[in-house]
Enzyme design. Structure first.
Site, PDB file in Angstrom:
ATOM      1  N   ASN A   8      36.484 -21.927  -3.070  1.00  0.00           N
ATOM      2  CA  ASN A   8      37.404 -22.895  -3.675  1.00  0.00           C
ATOM      3  C   ASN A   8      36.627 -24.193  -3.846  1.00  0.00           C
ATOM      4  OD1 ASN A   8      39.399 -24.721  -4.307  1.00  0.00           O
ATOM      5  ND2 ASN A   8      40.420 -24.621  -2.306  1.00  0.00           N
ATOM      6  N   LYS A  25      37.532 -26.856  -5.305  1.00  0.00           N
ATOM      7  CA  LYS A  25      38.389 -28.056  -5.331  1.00  0.00           C
ATOM      8  C   LYS A  25      37.964 -28.954  -6.503  1.00  0.00           C
ATOM      9  CE  LYS A  25      39.090 -27.383  -0.446  1.00  0.00           C
ATOM     10  NZ  LYS A  25      39.388 -27.914   0.863  1.00  0.00           N
TER      11      LYS A  25
HETATM   12  P1  PGA Z   1      36.826 -25.975   3.844  1.00  0.00           P
HETATM   13  O1  PGA Z   1      38.054 -25.734   2.855  1.00  0.00           O
HETATM   14  O2  PGA Z   1      36.063 -24.669   3.936  1.00  0.00           O
HETATM   15  O3  PGA Z   1      36.024 -27.074   3.213  1.00  0.00           O
HETATM   16  O4  PGA Z   1      37.401 -26.360   5.173  1.00  0.00           O
HETATM   17  C1  PGA Z   1      38.743 -24.508   2.834  1.00  0.00           C
HETATM   18  C2  PGA Z   1      39.865 -24.574   1.834  1.00  0.00           C
HETATM   19  O5  PGA Z   1      40.569 -25.599   1.774  1.00  0.00           O
HETATM   20  O6  PGA Z   1      40.110 -23.604   1.068  1.00  0.00           O
END
Ligand code: PGA
Length: 254
Positions: free
Chosen positions: A8, A10
């Protein structure tokens, strides 16, 4: 059982960076032998272009979709649009969507229905806050989220669950393997009551929240953990490939 490593991204990367990542990543992935399914959820404006890059076990995904179908909804993109752009999946109900963009359980339910109807695989995200964990009943919170999200569905076809404790997302703090396993087992048992034993046995349940190469083997080797939803560690080709490799290796030993 399917094993899945999903990235992901983001709100990260620009178009050229996303394409460079994809070219480098696919060059290596296509040389690897393994059964882990790989999913990447880039920012939506890149999907149409990136989805033209095909990998033998790669699926492109969106990070969310509209709760509505086509029509006068300025700025929204529908599940059908995502599908027509070449993606096969969508994340729904991520805690950042719930927290920063006002996605209620009801909105999550509507999005799940749109996505299922459009033929997208749904990565349904759930997870408790630190406060909710400390209140002693995190399983109740998480199963209530799932209950709302799937309220309109008769079948669990096309659903994957991603358990992401909010206190572990982007914090560097991971759930212990025991905490993850306990929650995943609770989710599977809830799924069995809600849908069927067979649906529960076939449900991939991914862990997310500061999952990275140094802790992935311990998490992925839990009996009810079928892979990961990866934020930060999906942004670098080497880290993300390593996570796929770890999952492949564990799957081989199953
Ligand atoms: P992170 O995010 O691995 O940066 O903690 C995971 C997510 O929000 O899907």
């Amino acid at each position: 059982m399917r094993n899945i490593v999903a990235g992901n991204w983001k709100s990260n990367k620009l178009m050229n960076e996303a394409q460079d990542f994809t070219d480098a990543f696919l060059m290596h992935l296509n040389d690897m032998n393994g059964t882990t399914e790989v999913v990447i959820a880039p920012p939506a404006p890149f999907l149409g272009q990136l989805a033209q890059s095909k990998g033998k076990r790669l699926t492109w995904a969106a990070q969310q979709c509209s709760a509505h179908g086509a029509g006068a909804f300025t700025g929204e993109f529908t599940a059908e649009m995502i599908h027509s752009a070449g993606a096969g999946a969508v994340l729904i109900g991520h805690s950042e969507r719930r927290e920063f963009f006002g996605e209620t359980d009801d909105v999550v339910r509507m999005k799940v229905e749109q996505a299922v109807n459009a033929g997208l695989e749904v990565f349904l995200c759930c997870g408790e806050s630190l406060e909710q964990r400390e209140s002693g009943k995190p399983e109740t919170v998480v199963c209530a989220q799932l209950e709302h999200a799937v309220a309109g569905l008769d079948s669990a076809e096309g659903l994957v669950v991603a358990y992401e404790p909010i206190w572990a997302i982007g914090t560097g703090r991971t759930a212990t393997a025991e905490q993850a396993q306990a929650m995943h087992a609770a989710i599977r048992s809830w799924w069995s009551n809600r849908f069927s034993k067979a649906a529960a046995a076939a449900l991939p349940i991914l862990y997310g929240g500061s999952c990275k190469p140094s802790n992935a083997a311990e998490l992925f080797s839990q009996p009810d953990v079928n892979g990961g939803l990866i934020g930060g560690a999906s942004l670098q080709v080497a880290d993300f490939l390593e996570l796929v490799r770890i999952s492949d290796e564990l799957a081989q030993g199953e």
